[in-house]
Design a protein around this motif. Structure first.
Motif, mmCIF file in Angstrom:
data_model
loop_
_atom_site.group_PDB
_atom_site.id
_atom_site.type_symbol
_atom_site.label_atom_id
_atom_site.label_comp_id
_atom_site.label_asym_id
_atom_site.label_seq_id
_atom_site.Cartn_x
_atom_site.Cartn_y
_atom_site.Cartn_z
ATOM 1 N N GLU A 34 75.716 61.807 46.118
ATOM 2 C CA GLU A 34 75.129 62.617 45.042
ATOM 3 C C GLU A 34 75.722 62.222 43.692
ATOM 4 N N GLU A 35 77.025 62.025 43.657
ATOM 5 C CA GLU A 35 77.703 61.673 42.404
ATOM 6 C C GLU A 35 77.437 60.231 41.973
ATOM 7 N N SER A 36 76.917 59.417 42.872
ATOM 8 C CA SER A 36 76.669 58.008 42.548
ATOM 9 C C SER A 36 75.278 57.767 41.957
ATOM 10 N N ILE A 37 74.460 58.816 41.847
ATOM 11 C CA ILE A 37 73.103 58.665 41.312
ATOM 12 C C ILE A 37 73.174 58.356 39.814
ATOM 13 N N LEU A 38 72.592 57.236 39.422
ATOM 14 C CA LEU A 38 72.587 56.815 38.014
ATOM 15 C C LEU A 38 71.361 57.336 37.277
ATOM 16 N N PHE A 39 70.243 57.458 37.999
ATOM 17 C CA PHE A 39 68.988 57.888 37.384
ATOM 18 C C PHE A 39 68.099 58.495 38.462
ATOM 19 N N GLU A 40 67.353 59.529 38.070
ATOM 20 C CA GLU A 40 66.417 60.127 39.014
ATOM 21 C C GLU A 40 65.290 60.806 38.259
ATOM 22 N N ASP A 41 64.053 60.567 38.709
ATOM 23 C CA ASP A 41 62.912 61.341 38.241
ATOM 24 C C ASP A 41 62.043 61.666 39.448
ATOM 25 N N LYS A 42 60.820 62.097 39.246
ATOM 26 C CA LYS A 42 59.991 62.520 40.368
ATOM 27 C C LYS A 42 59.459 61.343 41.190
ATOM 28 N N ASP A 43 59.664 60.118 40.700
ATOM 29 C CA ASP A 43 59.104 58.941 41.362
ATOM 30 C C ASP A 43 60.132 58.059 42.063
ATOM 31 N N LEU A 44 61.351 58.004 41.546
ATOM 32 C CA LEU A 44 62.339 57.071 42.078
ATOM 33 C C LEU A 44 63.742 57.504 41.694
ATOM 34 N N MET A 45 64.716 56.835 42.262
ATOM 35 C CA MET A 45 66.110 57.034 41.861
ATOM 36 C C MET A 45 66.870 55.723 42.000
ATOM 37 N N VAL A 46 67.909 55.585 41.202
ATOM 38 C CA VAL A 46 68.815 54.430 41.256
ATOM 39 C C VAL A 46 70.215 54.961 41.490
ATOM 40 N N GLU A 54 62.154 56.151 50.472
ATOM 41 C CA GLU A 54 62.277 54.860 51.139
ATOM 42 C C GLU A 54 63.105 53.901 50.285
ATOM 43 N N LEU A 55 63.830 53.009 50.942
ATOM 44 C CA LEU A 55 64.558 51.960 50.251
ATOM 45 C C LEU A 55 63.565 50.949 49.682
ATOM 46 N N VAL A 56 63.737 50.562 48.436
ATOM 47 C CA VAL A 56 62.904 49.523 47.848
ATOM 48 C C VAL A 56 63.442 48.148 48.230
ATOM 49 N N HIS A 57 64.748 48.037 48.353
ATOM 50 C CA HIS A 57 65.409 46.785 48.737
ATOM 51 C C HIS A 57 66.709 47.157 49.425
ATOM 52 N N LYS A 108 57.791 57.945 46.562
ATOM 53 C CA LYS A 108 56.384 58.011 46.930
ATOM 54 C C LYS A 108 55.936 56.658 47.463
ATOM 55 N N ALA A 109 54.971 56.675 48.387
ATOM 56 C CA ALA A 109 54.470 55.432 48.961
ATOM 57 C C ALA A 109 53.827 54.557 47.890
ATOM 58 N N SER A 110 53.117 55.155 46.943
ATOM 59 C CA SER A 110 52.466 54.380 45.886
ATOM 60 C C SER A 110 53.498 53.688 44.995
ATOM 61 N N VAL A 111 54.617 54.365 44.744
ATOM 62 C CA VAL A 111 55.692 53.792 43.934
ATOM 63 C C VAL A 111 56.349 52.630 44.685
ATOM 64 N N LEU A 112 56.590 52.830 45.978
ATOM 65 C CA LEU A 112 57.179 51.779 46.804
ATOM 66 C C LEU A 112 56.301 50.534 46.797
ATOM 67 N N PHE A 124 73.539 44.829 37.564
ATOM 68 C CA PHE A 124 72.342 45.154 36.797
ATOM 69 C C PHE A 124 71.096 45.119 37.682
ATOM 70 N N LEU A 125 70.174 46.034 37.404
ATOM 71 C CA LEU A 125 68.879 46.034 38.084
ATOM 72 C C LEU A 125 67.806 46.405 37.070
ATOM 73 N N GLY A 126 66.833 45.514 36.902
ATOM 74 C CA GLY A 126 65.756 45.751 35.955
ATOM 75 C C GLY A 126 64.399 45.672 36.632
ATOM 76 N N PHE A 127 63.473 46.537 36.199
ATOM 77 C CA PHE A 127 62.118 46.555 36.754
ATOM 78 C C PHE A 127 61.238 47.391 35.820
ATOM 79 N N THR A 128 59.949 47.360 36.073
ATOM 80 C CA THR A 128 59.015 48.175 35.302
ATOM 81 C C THR A 128 58.698 49.443 36.083
ATOM 82 N N HIS A 129 58.838 50.590 35.431
ATOM 83 C CA HIS A 129 58.568 51.858 36.118
ATOM 84 C C HIS A 129 57.095 51.897 36.521
#
Length: 314
Positions: free
Chosen positions: A90-102, A136-139, A154-158, A282-287
């Motif tokens: 829980e403390e390791s979450i860098l970012f979270e919204d309704k679609d994904l988390m890092v 789900e894990l993206v990678h 979400k499956a669509s986000v994955l 570093f991890l970069g991508f388009t939301h």
């Protein structure tokens, strides 16, 4: 777990997903080793034909899933996971919204259960976020590797993020400590890699002409005592790619007991580095929803900072 053959229709939300990832969602309590075994033996079929773990399934496909029996020990209940592990993730979450988390995954946490591991990061997150039904894990990154890990809600986000990965639109950069001095004029390492299964049931990765394309870019960031701190940018994402490419250049990663020297690694444990010195910085991508270009940096964990400081050249 399934006591009979399942014939699962692939919907639009799962189109483009790898077969192994699709099975891991449908057989959530099955060990990873079991899933790869039933694929390898041809027990899993796509449209009545054999398929590989990396086969991309499409909407309208029919996936045959054989009867699967899973030992009780791999069943994960919320009460099974220690509170300290739940809190650490829980403390390791860098970012979270309704679609994904890092998250900034700590070293020592597998990304998912299987192979004798009852739970990993994804199982912990499903306990922490019970209302997110399609986490789900993206990678993936190795158990001993720390740093950026992306999870879709979400499956669509994955599906969208996997499409970006296939189109080489992810920015994945690592920090690593390599033993010795990184050779000059060796920034680009272009060596194909092959994953071989061993008689004991394990596996290893090695450079092989008949392997899959693997390209890494190394840059020395700091010279240390008996080692170099290097940044690594990946063009491809093969299993153990950084570790094998570094080894091929004569510079095994510090703490790599599988491919490097255990005796050498022992010297650095008193200095705080008791694991693989590899960090997904570093991890970069388009939301997929907002279309915003995002870049995340995972801060170094204390053990990584400590070893750099201990080996710094004044």
């Amino acid at each position: 777990m399934s006591a009979k053959v399942q014939l699962v229709d692939v919907g639009p939300e799962d189109a483009g997903q790898r077969l192994d990832n699709f099975l891991m969602r449908h057989l959530r309590k099955a060990p990873k080793t079991l899933i790869y075994r039933i694929i390898r033996k041809g027990e899993v079929r796509v449209n009545k034909g054999r398929a590989r773990a990396n086969t991309r399934i499409e909407a309208g496909d029919v996936v045959r899933i054989p009867p699967v029996t899973v030992p009780d020990k791999v069943v994960v209940n919320e009460s099974d996971i220690p509170d300290i592990q739940l809190k650490r993730i829980e403390e390791s979450i860098l970012f979270e919204d309704k679609d994904l988390m890092v998250i900034n995954k700590p070293s020592g946490f597998a990304v998912h259960g299987g192979g004798g591991i009852n739970w990993g990061v994804i199982e912990i997150l499903r306990v922490l976020r019970p209302l997110a039904k399609r986490l789900e894990l993206v990678h993936r990154i190795d158990r001993d590797t720390s740093g950026c890990l992306l999870i879709a809600k979400k499956a669509s986000v994955l599906k969208h993020l996997h499409a970006q990965m296939r189109a080489d639109q992810f920015d994945k950069r690592y920090l690593a400590i390599v033993m010795g001095s990184w050779p000059k004029n060796s920034q680009k390492v272009d060596l194909p890699l092959r994953k071989d299964h061993l008689p004991d049931g394990g596996w290893q990765v090695k450079v092989a002409q008949d392997g899959k394309e693997a390209i890494s870019f190394f840059k020395v960031e700091q010279h240390l005592k008996g080692a170099d701190l290097v940044s690594v940018k990946l063009k491809t994402g093969r299993t153990h790619q950084i570790r094998i490419h570094a080894l091929a250049k004569g510079c095994a990663l510090m703490g790599d007991d599988k491919y490097g020297s255990r005796e050498v690694n022992k010297k650095y444990r008193p200095l705080g580095m008791k694991r693989l010195a590899l960090h997904a910085q570093f991890l970069g991508f388009t939301h997929p929803v907002t279309e915003e270009r995002m870049l995340f940096e995972a801060p170094l964990w204390p053990d990584f900072k400590k070893i750099i400081q201990a080996l710094s050249i004044a």
